[in-house]
Design an enzyme around this catalytic site. Structure first.
Site, PDB file in Angstrom:
ATOM      1  N   ALA A  48       0.813  -1.217   0.000  1.00 49.52           N
ATOM      2  CA  ALA A  48       0.000   0.000   0.000  1.00 49.52           C
ATOM      3  C   ALA A  48       0.848   1.269   0.000  1.00 49.52           C
ATOM      4  O   ALA A  48       0.299   2.369   0.064  1.00 49.52           O
ATOM      5  CB  ALA A  48      -0.919   0.001   1.224  1.00 49.52           C
ATOM      6  N   ASN A  60       5.122 -11.449   3.213  1.00 54.89           N
ATOM      7  CA  ASN A  60       4.245 -10.359   2.779  1.00 54.89           C
ATOM      8  C   ASN A  60       5.126  -9.265   2.183  1.00 54.89           C
ATOM      9  O   ASN A  60       6.339  -9.271   2.342  1.00 54.89           O
ATOM     10  CB  ASN A  60       3.431  -9.823   3.958  1.00 54.89           C
ATOM     11  CG  ASN A  60       2.595 -10.913   4.613  1.00 54.89           C
ATOM     12  OD1 ASN A  60       2.848 -11.321   5.742  1.00 54.89           O
ATOM     13  ND2 ASN A  60       1.611 -11.409   3.886  1.00 54.89           N
ATOM     14  N   GLY A  61       4.492  -8.318   1.462  1.00 53.92           N
ATOM     15  CA  GLY A  61       5.302  -7.330   0.770  1.00 53.92           C
ATOM     16  C   GLY A  61       6.131  -7.982  -0.324  1.00 53.92           C
ATOM     17  O   GLY A  61       7.291  -7.647  -0.545  1.00 53.92           O
ATOM     18  N   ASP A  88       2.531  -4.752  13.028  1.00 50.97           N
ATOM     19  CA  ASP A  88       2.299  -3.951  11.816  1.00 50.97           C
ATOM     20  C   ASP A  88       0.944  -3.267  11.893  1.00 50.97           C
ATOM     21  O   ASP A  88       0.293  -3.033  10.868  1.00 50.97           O
ATOM     22  CB  ASP A  88       2.411  -4.805  10.556  1.00 50.97           C
ATOM     23  CG  ASP A  88       2.565  -3.968   9.280  1.00 50.97           C
ATOM     24  OD1 ASP A  88       2.986  -2.799   9.390  1.00 50.97           O
ATOM     25  OD2 ASP A  88       2.256  -4.474   8.185  1.00 50.97           O
ATOM     26  N   GLY A 106      -1.667  -3.303   5.892  1.00 49.79           N
ATOM     27  CA  GLY A 106      -1.280  -3.309   7.288  1.00 49.79           C
ATOM     28  C   GLY A 106      -2.142  -4.288   8.060  1.00 49.79           C
ATOM     29  O   GLY A 106      -2.866  -5.108   7.485  1.00 49.79           O
TER      30      GLY A 106
END
Length: 383
Positions: free
Chosen positions: A135, A214-215, A269, A307
């Site tokens: 994001a 993730n990411g 997070d 998040g």
């Protein structure tokens, strides 16, 4: 004038009673007791990645010292006694303003000074592609710059303690060597790096993987890829989000087995929408963001997360369930292991800061019910 007091509870490691004597904000004695108290007594939680909570946003471009102080007290009410406010990819000016606000809060508020040992900069040097970028706003993604890093430290009084970046930038290895030489930790995250670039970053001094799994791109080669490389590299400690949304049970359990308890830690997070009512909210980072009843926070209409919606204290019992961990093992992932990256906090030993929590466990849901939070020996939260 020296002050001394004692707090008692149940030791998660032995299951027996324990009494902690505190003097001048530090642990002066630890003793076993015959107490049958069912309330656990442990080190306070350490969270290396907090973007906000309960509507308080660190990344909306309007951060104030007052908001930092409010967030700090909310964290204490969630069992966190040490945390790194996390600033994500943004304009140079927004990041400098955010750092200044956090530094001011620490100067003006003793609780902030004790609970905030530094700041986590998540970006702006991350992958520009959709997917690994998450994001983060594409228009503010940029290569790593020592000039910008030095400006961060000047604005904050050397508060930047952790930097997350994508190691595929040509400048990354030199940048990593330069800032780790100053005692700053570097994490790999929001990346589309090759395995060779991952290992080069670790060789240069990177020691963490930000929310591993993730990411990253939704589709990638089965092998080799950057996830396998980070799991295999013993120089890297994996930070994982155990909220039941970021990682499936099998993935979390396998990652934990690969890294071992000694090279794994939990982060929340949490974002500003964490703890909020379900619905769609317009956000400076991510645009239209949906909060679901189960705590999932994602960019509306996409499969991308924005998040996390649960605090660290809620992730610990989820981690226990997903990986079959004992209470003591799961607590280690949220106390001593992350504490090793912030001055050795999150431990209960002689002369350590008296940052402690007391909690019980709901017999039906397994959820933790916080009773007391102490920071530097002072009660800052009581249920």
């Amino acid at each position: 004038m020296s002050t001394e007091k004692t707090i008692t509870g149940r030791d998660p490691v032995t299951g027996g009673g324990i009494a902690i004597t505190m003097r001048d904000g530090r642990i002066a004695a630890i003793a076993e007791t015959d107490s049958q108290d069912e309330t656990y007594l442990t080190p306070g939680l350490v969270d290396l990645q907090v973007n906000g909570y309960a509507g308080l946003d660190l990344n909306d471009g309007a951060l104030t010292p007052k908001r930092v102080s409010e967030l700090t007290r909310i964290m204490a009410g969630l069992g966190v006694t040490t945390y790194l406010p996390t600033l994500v990819t943004g304009s140079r000016e927004r990041l400098l303003d955010g750092l200044d606000a956090i530094a001011t809060a620490r100067r003006e508020d003793p609780l902030c000074a004790r609970m905030i040992p530094g700041v986590h900069m998540e970006g702006p040097s991350i992958a520009p592609e959709d997917g690994p970028r998450g994001a983060h706003p594409a228009e503010h993604v940029r290569p790593p710059s020592l000039d910008e890093f030095n400006a961060w430290q000047k604005a904050s009084g050397d508060l930047v303690r952790l930097v997350t970046l994508a190691p595929e930038y040509e400048e990354a290895p030199a940048y990593i060597r330069a800032i780790t030489a100053q005692g700053v930790h570097v994490a790999i995250g929001h990346s589309s790096a090759t395995p060779e670039q991952v290992h080069a970053a670790a060789e240069a001094g990177a020691r963490l993987s930000t929310h591993l799994g993730n990411g990253a791109a939704a589709l990638m080669p089965r092998h080799p890829n950057l996830i396998w490389a980070q799991l295999a590299d013993d120089r890297l400690t994996a930070t994982l989000i155990a909220d039941g949304h970021h990682l499936p049970d099998d993935t979390f359990k396998t990652m934990l087995r690969a890294k071992g308890l000694e090279r794994t830690l939990l982060v929340s997070d949490s974002v500003a929408l964490a703890g909020m009512e379900p619905g769609i909210y317009r956000q400076p980072i991510g645009g239209d963001v949906e909060v679901r009843a189960d705590g999932r926070v994602g960019i509306a209409g996409t499969p991308y997360l924005a998040g996390a919606g649960l605090p660290l204290i809620a992730n610990i019992p989820i981690a226990m369930r997903m990986a079959g961990l004992s209470l003591a093992q799961a607590l280690r992932l949220a106390t001593a292991n992350p504490g090793a990256f912030v001055d050795g906090r999150g431990v209960m030993k002689l002369d350590a800061p008296a940052d402690l929590i007391r909690f019980s466990i709901d017999g039906k849901t397994g959820a933790f019910e916080l009773k007391t939070t102490l920071v530097h020996g002072e009660e800052v939260y009581s249920a």
